[in-house]
Design a protein around this motif. Structure first.
Motif, PDB file in Angstrom:
ATOM      1  N   LEU A   1       0.770  -1.397   0.211  1.00 30.11           N
ATOM      2  CA  LEU A   1      -0.013  -0.230  -0.355  1.00 30.11           C
ATOM      3  C   LEU A   1       0.887   1.092   0.239  1.00 30.11           C
ATOM      4  O   LEU A   1       0.437   2.066  -0.526  1.00 30.11           O
ATOM      5  CB  LEU A   1      -1.449  -0.163   1.263  1.00 30.11           C
ATOM      6  N   ALA A   2       1.886   1.011   0.217  1.00 29.77           N
ATOM      7  CA  ALA A   2       2.734   2.146   0.603  1.00 29.77           C
ATOM      8  C   ALA A   2       3.479   2.328  -0.844  1.00 29.77           C
ATOM      9  O   ALA A   2       3.839   3.950  -0.971  1.00 29.77           O
ATOM     10  CB  ALA A   2       3.888   2.305   1.543  1.00 29.77           C
ATOM     11  N   LEU A   3       3.838   1.496  -1.251  1.00 28.66           N
ATOM     12  CA  LEU A   3       4.268   1.703  -2.791  1.00 28.66           C
ATOM     13  C   LEU A   3       3.284   1.832  -3.760  1.00 28.66           C
ATOM     14  O   LEU A   3       3.695   3.369  -4.626  1.00 28.66           O
ATOM     15  CB  LEU A   3       4.698   0.176  -2.706  1.00 28.66           C
ATOM     16  N   ARG A   4       1.852   1.845  -2.799  1.00 27.66           N
ATOM     17  CA  ARG A   4       1.238   2.309  -4.175  1.00 27.66           C
ATOM     18  C   ARG A   4       0.607   4.329  -3.654  1.00 27.66           C
ATOM     19  O   ARG A   4       0.026   4.416  -5.001  1.00 27.66           O
ATOM     20  CB  ARG A   4      -0.298   2.338  -3.900  1.00 27.66           C
ATOM     21  N   VAL A   5       0.634   3.887  -2.861  1.00 30.31           N
ATOM     22  CA  VAL A   5       0.764   5.992  -2.013  1.00 30.31           C
ATOM     23  C   VAL A   5       1.751   6.993  -2.760  1.00 30.31           C
ATOM     24  O   VAL A   5       1.714   7.255  -2.961  1.00 30.31           O
ATOM     25  CB  VAL A   5       0.738   6.312  -0.667  1.00 30.31           C
ATOM     26  N   ALA A   6       3.148   5.991  -2.785  1.00 33.83           N
ATOM     27  CA  ALA A   6       4.378   6.622  -3.844  1.00 33.83           C
ATOM     28  C   ALA A   6       4.071   6.598  -5.000  1.00 33.83           C
ATOM     29  O   ALA A   6       4.546   8.006  -5.572  1.00 33.83           O
ATOM     30  CB  ALA A   6       5.559   5.759  -2.919  1.00 33.83           C
ATOM     31  N   ARG A   7       3.634   6.305  -5.743  1.00 35.61           N
ATOM     32  CA  ARG A   7       3.383   6.121  -7.326  1.00 35.61           C
ATOM     33  C   ARG A   7       2.194   6.600  -7.623  1.00 35.61           C
ATOM     34  O   ARG A   7       2.496   7.645  -8.621  1.00 35.61           O
ATOM     35  CB  ARG A   7       2.825   5.063  -7.766  1.00 35.61           C
ATOM     36  N   GLY A   8       1.670   7.001  -6.027  1.00 38.74           N
ATOM     37  CA  GLY A   8       0.423   8.058  -6.804  1.00 38.74           C
ATOM     38  C   GLY A   8       0.886  10.079  -6.140  1.00 38.74           C
ATOM     39  O   GLY A   8       0.437  11.454  -7.030  1.00 38.74           O
ATOM     40  N   MET A   9       1.703   9.408  -5.781  1.00 36.86           N
ATOM     41  CA  MET A   9       1.870  11.245  -5.471  1.00 36.86           C
ATOM     42  C   MET A   9       3.306  11.660  -6.508  1.00 36.86           C
ATOM     43  O   MET A   9       2.708  12.858  -6.563  1.00 36.86           O
ATOM     44  CB  MET A   9       3.489  11.187  -4.166  1.00 36.86           C
ATOM     45  N   THR A  10       3.368  10.158  -7.240  1.00 33.72           N
ATOM     46  CA  THR A  10       4.605  10.728  -7.986  1.00 33.72           C
ATOM     47  C   THR A  10       3.607  11.200  -9.498  1.00 33.72           C
ATOM     48  O   THR A  10       3.837  12.016 -10.114  1.00 33.72           O
ATOM     49  CB  THR A  10       5.629   9.578  -8.623  1.00 33.72           C
ATOM     50  N   ALA A  11       2.486  10.254  -9.226  1.00 34.40           N
ATOM     51  CA  ALA A  11       1.682  10.719 -10.867  1.00 34.40           C
ATOM     52  C   ALA A  11       1.185  12.216 -10.749  1.00 34.40           C
ATOM     53  O   ALA A  11       0.675  12.730 -11.663  1.00 34.40           O
ATOM     54  CB  ALA A  11       0.619   9.377 -10.415  1.00 34.40           C
TER      55      ALA A  11
END
Length: 236
Positions: free
Chosen positions: A226-236
């Motif tokens: 989930l932390a990885l998905r949040v990080a990807r969302g921040m990047t997007a």
């Protein structure tokens, strides 16, 4: 600075607004939000902002604290089945929420069985109904906003559900002025959603994330995902 750079949206200044933006980007990817705080203007605005960012076509369903498993999953509609001569299933809340959001009222008081049902569908992205020897599977990809109104340590959202919610924020001391999205619109969020699918993570960053989880004593592997998905969302 060129025009494109000047027009580039910036992230909100408050944690509450940032959480709303990340959740609205892809509710199912992050599982959901644990939203702490009593009913009031801040919570109302936060919910309305997220709903507006999701767009009018996205399902938005309120789930009562005393919801039954059958209401969540659906079941066999006996009257319709008898009338048609073949099995007819009623649609449950989780199937109706596919592609959208469920708002779970007073989540700290929800029954363990209902929390387990929601957690299972979050994991699989499918609503599986088994009634009277019949089985039906339907899509169920949604995000959860768990409204946490707990006042003491004795009231807790079931752990199995919390473990699947990537985001947590408290509105107890948040001013209305802090819920500022700096001009983000449905169109901007849709553009970010397309970028999200193209974001790639390097192995070294995944290793760093795993090491951080170990250092903090986090036992669940789901937290890292989930932390990885949040990080990807921040990047997007």
């Amino acid at each position: 600075m060129n025009a494109r750079a000047r027009n580039k949206p910036r992230l909100p200044g408050s944690d509450a607004a940032l959480v709303a933006l990340l959740f609205a980007l892809d509710p199912h990817a992050v599982g959901g939000v644990r939203l702490a705080g009593l009913p009031g203007p801040a919570r109302t605005r936060w919910l309305k902002c997220v709903q507006a960012l999701r767009g009018g076509d996205s399902p938005w369903l309120k789930v009562p604290v005393n919801v039954s498993d059958e209401r969540l999953l659906g079941g066999l509609d006996f009257a319709a089945t008898i009338g048609s001569g073949k099995p007819v299933f009623s649609t449950g809340l989780l199937e109706s929420a596919d592609g959208g959001v469920i708002v779970l009222a007073m989540a700290e008081r929800v029954a363990e069985s209902a929390a387990a049902v929601i957690a299972s569908v979050l994991d699989s992205g499918e609503v599986r109904t088994e009634r009277d020897g019949l089985t039906r599977t339907a899509p169920g990809r949604f995000g959860v906003i768990a409204l946490d109104e707990s006042m003491d340590d004795d009231e807790e959202i079931p752990e199995g559900l919390v473990d699947r919610l990537a985001l947590c924020v408290s509105l107890r001391e948040v001013e209305l002025s802090e819920l500022n999205f700096d001009g983000w619109t449905v169109a901007e969020l849709e553009a970010a959603r397309h970028r999200y699918t193209r974001v790639r993570v390097k192995d070294v960053h995944m290793e760093q994330l795993a090491q951080a989880a170990v250092a903090f004593g986090i036992p669940s592997l789901r937290a890292e995902v989930l932390a990885l998905r949040v990080a990807r969302g921040m990047t997007a």
